[in-house]
Design an enzyme around this catalytic site. Sequence first.
Site, PDB file in Angstrom:
ATOM      1  N   ASP A  93      -2.580   3.940 -10.736  1.00  0.00           N
ATOM      2  CA  ASP A  93      -2.825   2.755  -9.900  1.00  0.00           C
ATOM      3  C   ASP A  93      -1.517   1.989  -9.752  1.00  0.00           C
ATOM      4  O   ASP A  93      -1.017   1.403 -10.705  1.00  0.00           O
ATOM      5  CB  ASP A  93      -3.893   1.878 -10.560  1.00  0.00           C
ATOM      6  CG  ASP A  93      -4.250   0.642  -9.732  1.00  0.00           C
ATOM      7  OD1 ASP A  93      -3.589   0.376  -8.708  1.00  0.00           O
ATOM      8  OD2 ASP A  93      -5.209  -0.052 -10.114  1.00  0.00           O
ATOM      9  N   SER A 135     -10.960  -4.382  -9.270  1.00  0.00           N
ATOM     10  CA  SER A 135     -10.008  -4.920  -8.303  1.00  0.00           C
ATOM     11  C   SER A 135     -10.249  -6.423  -8.119  1.00  0.00           C
ATOM     12  O   SER A 135     -10.225  -7.161  -9.109  1.00  0.00           O
ATOM     13  CB  SER A 135     -10.122  -4.155  -6.991  1.00  0.00           C
ATOM     14  OG  SER A 135      -9.030  -4.420  -6.147  1.00  0.00           O
ATOM     15  N   HIS A 178      -5.422   3.383  -7.184  1.00  0.00           N
ATOM     16  CA  HIS A 178      -6.293   2.218  -7.324  1.00  0.00           C
ATOM     17  C   HIS A 178      -7.760   2.584  -7.066  1.00  0.00           C
ATOM     18  O   HIS A 178      -8.671   2.036  -7.676  1.00  0.00           O
ATOM     19  CB  HIS A 178      -5.828   1.129  -6.357  1.00  0.00           C
ATOM     20  CG  HIS A 178      -6.529  -0.182  -6.533  1.00  0.00           C
ATOM     21  ND1 HIS A 178      -6.448  -0.916  -7.690  1.00  0.00           N
ATOM     22  CD2 HIS A 178      -7.329  -0.894  -5.695  1.00  0.00           C
ATOM     23  CE1 HIS A 178      -7.164  -2.032  -7.552  1.00  0.00           C
ATOM     24  NE2 HIS A 178      -7.713  -2.036  -6.363  1.00  0.00           N
TER      25      HIS A 178
END
Lengths: 387, 387
Positions: free
Chosen positions: B323, B157, B356
């Site tokens: 995601d 991320s 995610h």
Amino acid sequence: MAKNSVGIVETKYFTFAQKESEYLELDSGRRFGPITIAYEIYGEMNLAKDNVVLICHALSGDAHVAGYYGEVGQKPGWWEDAIGPGKAIDTDKYFVVCSNVIGGCSGTTGPASIDPSTGNHYGSHFPVVTIGDMVKGEEALIRYLGIQKLLAVVGGSMGGMQAIEWALRYPDALLSAVVIASTSRLSPQSIAFDAVGRNAIISDKNWLNGNYYNKELPSNGLSIARMIGHITYLSDQSMHKKFGRRLQSKDQFSYDFSNEFQIESYLDYQGNKFVERFDANTYLYITKAMDYFDVAKVYGEGSLEKALEKVKARMLLLSFTSDWLFPPYQSKEMVDALLKHKKDVTYFNIESSYGHDAFLLEVERESEIIRKFLSATYEKFAGNKRA
Amino acid sequence: MAKNSVGIVETKYFTFAQKESEYLELDSGRRFGPITIAYEIYGEMNLAKDNVVLICHALSGDAHVAGYYGEVGQKPGWWEDAIGPGKAIDTDKYFVVCSNVIGGCSGTTGPASIDPSTGNHYGSHFPVVTIGDMVKGEEALIRYLGIQKLLAVVGGSMGGMQAIEWALRYPDALLSAVVIASTSRLSPQSIAFDAVGRNAIISDKNWLNGNYYNKELPSNGLSIARMIGHITYLSDQSMHKKFGRRLQSKDQFSYDFSNEFQIESYLDYQGNKFVERFDANTYLYITKAMDYFDVAKVYGEGSLEKALEKVKARMLLLSFTSDWLFPPYQSKEMVDALLKHKKDVTYFNIESSYGHDAFLLEVERESEIIRKFLSATYEKFAGNKRA
């Protein structure tokens, strides 16, 4: 008069459940009244009263679905593109009714209304209502207008939920239902977005447990709720097209916390505009009603297939490929369940990049489908022509 | 000691940019110091200093990526599953470094720190920082530790953004980068979610233009921001599995505004837990840094392909099919651009329903890939073995 517009219109009011003995029994078990319904009508009801189309509005809508207040050219009704002489829902052929939902804030009794028993705004004392309760209010209006059987109940998003509810609660009171960008129950993700929006309102310092009327309004909270909503109404793709990563006024970052991306300004604008016209408590009540909506639970003991067996109306379902709030799979589930019972169902999954908002934007593609569906229903099934 | 754990660890601190002449030049042009970096180290640096892996954390992470504070069995570091003796990032082989980002709130200088020039918390006087600035801080730490070349920079991320930034800003300072569930730039939809979260914080009555330290904290706003975040970390599918439409304690609706769906309680819990450990201003600064991150803009005059030409490191990119915050297409764009320049790039789009969050949950599948990639990089390219 604007071309193809119903022209100047006005909102009418109808009050029922005035005496305690006539109070409406809500799905929660609570009895409630009196209830005033704000509504508008367009076109002419024919003698057989078989040309009536009821339009149901979405979260932020109201009874003003077509035409203009006061002066043609002002902001028109919220579905002006679809309703009027010669349009998809043709007011030269059909008598069109649209009302504001119970719990709303645009004329119908809702949390901002005055509770006659106290003389104060209901605020948080307003009862929790369901989509079913909204439909009970619409049914009272329809009876009051002297209508036995609707040609169609039409709605998008939360309006589509009402159309489904009509087909289940009053299966003999409508010939058809048009369910656009809707669902038989919200996904947990959609409930989550609603819950965060409600949290934003409830934690606004001005909310005051719902008793903010005549004081400062919980505008920050409502604005944040609306911004969240708007993200879910668009699609990733449409945001790329409409805003991309473009900055407001220049190409350089400002290195501060101002709204510098265009998408930020858009959301800010939408949030601010919304608080001018919408009541925060209504936002709480209506999102709660949507979260509760669950056809399988209420009508089918957990089974959507069992629930939809009760449908008698012809059904038209429309979904949009990029709608991720009420995704196409949710419409398909309903279509599959209806087909299992050999119901009269038509379904289109319309290719569109507009996300959930497509139901208000893809009017041209919707129009042809709805026009034909209504026309066929009227020609084949209405009044004396009914089999 | 817990099996395969680095065991008891402690946070260390390193301060640089102490004199005005040594202040760090931020991407905004502002010069800033002094800066203290909180960091942790695990394993042993070898004599050639060519076995060093830098881990970069995501939005809410910190320097404590592995091991335990005080007592084994307490809550471990945030990527304990991947780092330790024999694990994917094997502390028997590698010397692992992880630091809290500039602007953070877990030991590194950020808006909650005391401004030595005033004796007060920085609050809104803290400068806006970028992912590039965070990486400058990490580079200062790495130099301080006497390391010339990193074996790998690894992050998920926002941590992945830092790994990309490393490969562009200091192309000769790393042999490889591992970029997990990340992006070269946020989509407008992701910017929109960040913007609404910031709005919730800024409109909290306790925010006080950022000067709330030693007063009531803007917990409501931060909590709402975190709830929005959590929705984007999960997927529709994982929410269906984890929560569905299940109610908290019974099967009947309560017809009030309590948290009755399980998803509501989950978000409420996550929001409340977060405000106990995270600073609201840091949330503003870090999300802003992510919004600004744009490799094409900064390094390629608008072209991602041009920007990534500068990469010298071996690249491993991992994305997850469900995601939707940093969707696989964003990783693929980078892979395509790298391949155009015949860069050494490996890419896996891992099938997962976790959204995610998968980057912290699909450890087993990630581990094998990362283990092999690091090992191959070390065997073939590190120290004397470098071609």
